[in-house]
Write a protein that holds these residues in place. Structure first.
Motif, short mmCIF file in Angstrom:
data_model
loop_
_atom_site.label_atom_id
_atom_site.label_comp_id
_atom_site.label_asym_id
_atom_site.label_seq_id
_atom_site.Cartn_x
_atom_site.Cartn_y
_atom_site.Cartn_z
N LYS A 10 -15.11 6.75 18.10
CA LYS A 10 -14.94 7.14 16.70
C LYS A 10 -16.31 7.23 16.02
O LYS A 10 -17.13 6.31 16.14
CB LYS A 10 -14.05 6.11 16.01
N ARG A 11 -16.56 8.32 15.32
CA ARG A 11 -17.85 8.53 14.67
C ARG A 11 -17.67 8.89 13.20
O ARG A 11 -16.59 9.33 12.79
CB ARG A 11 -18.64 9.65 15.36
N LYS A 12 -18.75 8.72 12.45
CA LYS A 12 -18.75 9.15 11.07
C LYS A 12 -18.59 10.66 11.02
O LYS A 12 -19.12 11.39 11.86
CB LYS A 12 -20.07 8.76 10.40
N THR A 13 -17.82 11.16 10.04
CA THR A 13 -17.60 12.59 9.94
C THR A 13 -18.92 13.34 9.82
O THR A 13 -19.87 12.86 9.21
CB THR A 13 -16.72 12.92 8.73
N GLN A 14 -18.96 14.51 10.39
CA GLN A 14 -20.12 15.40 10.41
C GLN A 14 -21.27 14.88 11.28
O GLN A 14 -22.36 15.45 11.27
CB GLN A 14 -20.63 15.68 9.00
N SER A 15 -21.03 13.80 12.03
CA SER A 15 -22.07 13.29 12.92
C SER A 15 -22.09 14.12 14.21
O SER A 15 -21.08 14.71 14.61
CB SER A 15 -21.79 11.83 13.30
N ALA A 16 -23.25 14.14 14.85
CA ALA A 16 -23.36 14.85 16.13
C ALA A 16 -22.47 14.17 17.15
O ALA A 16 -22.40 12.94 17.22
CB ALA A 16 -24.82 14.84 16.60
N GLY A 17 -21.79 14.98 17.95
CA GLY A 17 -20.95 14.43 19.01
C GLY A 17 -19.54 14.06 18.59
O GLY A 17 -18.81 13.44 19.37
N VAL A 18 -19.14 14.44 17.40
CA VAL A 18 -17.77 14.16 16.96
C VAL A 18 -16.78 14.89 17.86
O VAL A 18 -16.99 16.05 18.22
CB VAL A 18 -17.57 14.59 15.49
N GLU A 19 -15.71 14.20 18.24
CA GLU A 19 -14.68 14.79 19.08
C GLU A 19 -13.31 14.55 18.47
O GLU A 19 -13.15 13.70 17.59
CB GLU A 19 -14.72 14.16 20.48
N VAL A 20 -12.34 15.31 18.95
CA VAL A 20 -10.94 15.10 18.55
C VAL A 20 -10.10 14.96 19.81
O VAL A 20 -10.47 15.46 20.87
CB VAL A 20 -10.40 16.26 17.68
N VAL A 21 -8.98 14.26 19.67
CA VAL A 21 -8.09 14.08 20.81
C VAL A 21 -7.33 15.40 21.05
O VAL A 21 -7.25 16.25 20.16
CB VAL A 21 -7.10 12.93 20.57
N VAL A 38 0.86 -1.19 0.00
CA VAL A 38 0.00 0.00 0.00
C VAL A 38 0.89 1.24 0.00
O VAL A 38 1.92 1.27 0.68
CB VAL A 38 -0.93 0.00 1.23
N ALA A 39 0.52 2.27 -0.76
CA ALA A 39 1.39 3.42 -0.95
C ALA A 39 1.25 4.49 0.12
O ALA A 39 2.15 5.32 0.30
CB ALA A 39 1.13 4.05 -2.32
N GLY A 40 0.11 4.51 0.82
CA GLY A 40 -0.08 5.57 1.81
C GLY A 40 -1.21 5.24 2.77
O GLY A 40 -1.97 4.28 2.58
N LEU A 41 -1.33 6.08 3.80
CA LEU A 41 -2.30 5.83 4.86
C LEU A 41 -2.89 7.15 5.34
O LEU A 41 -2.16 8.11 5.60
CB LEU A 41 -1.61 5.12 6.03
N ARG A 42 -4.21 7.18 5.46
CA ARG A 42 -4.89 8.35 6.04
C ARG A 42 -5.28 8.03 7.48
O ARG A 42 -5.90 7.01 7.75
CB ARG A 42 -6.14 8.70 5.23
N ILE A 43 -4.91 8.92 8.40
CA ILE A 43 -5.24 8.75 9.81
C ILE A 43 -5.91 10.03 10.30
O ILE A 43 -5.44 11.14 10.02
CB ILE A 43 -3.98 8.47 10.65
N ASP A 44 -7.01 9.90 11.05
CA ASP A 44 -7.69 11.09 11.54
C ASP A 44 -7.37 11.34 13.02
O ASP A 44 -6.65 10.55 13.65
CB ASP A 44 -9.19 11.04 11.28
N ASP A 45 -7.88 12.43 13.53
CA ASP A 45 -7.54 12.85 14.90
C ASP A 45 -8.69 12.66 15.88
O ASP A 45 -8.76 13.34 16.91
CB ASP A 45 -7.05 14.31 14.92
N GLN A 46 -9.60 11.73 15.59
CA GLN A 46 -10.65 11.40 16.54
C GLN A 46 -10.10 10.47 17.63
O GLN A 46 -9.08 9.81 17.44
CB GLN A 46 -11.81 10.71 15.83
N PRO A 47 -10.79 10.36 18.76
CA PRO A 47 -10.38 9.40 19.79
C PRO A 47 -10.61 7.98 19.32
O PRO A 47 -11.52 7.71 18.52
CB PRO A 47 -11.26 9.77 20.99
N ILE A 48 -9.81 7.06 19.83
CA ILE A 48 -9.93 5.66 19.45
C ILE A 48 -11.30 5.13 19.86
O ILE A 48 -11.99 4.46 19.09
CB ILE A 48 -8.81 4.83 20.10
N GLU A 49 -11.69 5.42 21.10
CA GLU A 49 -13.01 5.06 21.58
C GLU A 49 -13.97 6.20 21.23
O GLU A 49 -13.65 7.36 21.45
CB GLU A 49 -13.00 4.83 23.09
#
Length: 263
Positions: free
Chosen positions: A58-69, A45-56
């Motif tokens: 994790k929600r779909k983007t733009q969902s209510a209650g989204v948090e970041v670490v 695999v050539a690359g990897l996308r990682i987001d900044d949400q908490p591991i526990e």
């Protein structure tokens, strides 16, 4: 995580273009992030996308209650990924996706601060803004961040065209869902017609494409075709037979030769 990497590896092995995998939060702590980068590289695999949400949580983007670490934790996550890729394959791409704009009490200022930190401090190769609320927000983020930068459709209401990306100084366009929707619609239309008209639906489809050929998946010459698999099977059987024959000769020599009997 293993299933995701395995499937991504299958895809990467079947095409001649770079494949980037969605790694969510990295599937765990620092060691898990290092592992997922290592496994992606191992599977081609050539690359990897990682987001900044908490591991526990994790929600779909733009969902209510989204948090970041917290910012420091996010930087550590991305540094772990970058360190691993630099140890194994500096050409591997690590992309940091920032969800902060839609997080609880999220602001554009916090988003830009994070995008800059991910690029300047964590040294990721590429940052992505999810999700902009206006074109002006994209323009502000682009002006603040150096290097490869992209954005999701977010709350814009429509996808921006390629010319509009370039006008904003953005050279990466992210169109994730087009092929899915086109495929779903085509299948729905055909199966609806087949349900009511039977095989006539297929005949009508063939006629509609008579002067509009389309590429059908074919196994490449160096791919795993039936002929290649058959040849490999015959070669393996031949090797196995030769090995068995050699072992048999060795046993006969050991137990039935005249020299051994006299000994």
């Amino acid at each position: 995580m293993s299933e995701c990497v395995t499937i991504a590896g299958w895809i990467a092995d079947s095409v001649s273009i770079p494949v980037i995998m969605d790694g969510d939060t990295g599937h765990g702590g620092i060691m898990a992030v290092r592992r997922i980068v290592r496994e992606c590289i191992r599977f081609g695999v050539a690359g990897l996308r990682i987001d900044d949400q908490p591991i526990e949580g994790k929600r779909k983007t733009q969902s209510a209650g989204v948090e970041v670490v917290p910012l420091e934790q996010a930087i550590a996550r991305y540094r772990a990924a970058v360190d691993m890729k630099n140890e194994l394959d500096p050409n591997f791409v690590v992309m940091a996706q920032c969800i902060a704009r839609d997080a609880s009490d999220g602001t554009l200022e916090d988003t830009i601060q994070r995008l800059r930190a991910y690029r300047d401090e964590a040294r990721v190769d590429w940052v992505q803004f999810e999700s902009p609320h206006s074109i002006d927000e994209i323009r502000a983020a682009r002006a603040a961040v150096k290097g490869p930068f992209s954005f999701m459709k977010g709350r814009l209401g429509r996808y921006l065209d390629l010319d509009e990306h370039l006008a904003l100084g953005v050279t990466i366009a992210w169109y994730p869902g087009f092929t899915h929707h086109v495929t779903w619609a085509a299948l729905w239309d055909f199966m609806t017609a087949f349900q009511s008209g039977g095989v006539k639906a297929w005949d009508a489809f063939v006629e509609s494409r008579r002067d509009r050929p389309y590429p059908a998946p074919e196994v490449p010459e160096d791919g795993e075709s039936g002929a290649k698999q058959s040849k490999a099977k015959q070669s393996k059987a031949k090797q196995s037979k030769a090995k068995q024959s050699k072992a048999k000769q060795a046993l006969e020599q050991r137990y039935f030769s005249s020299d051994n009997r006299r000994g």
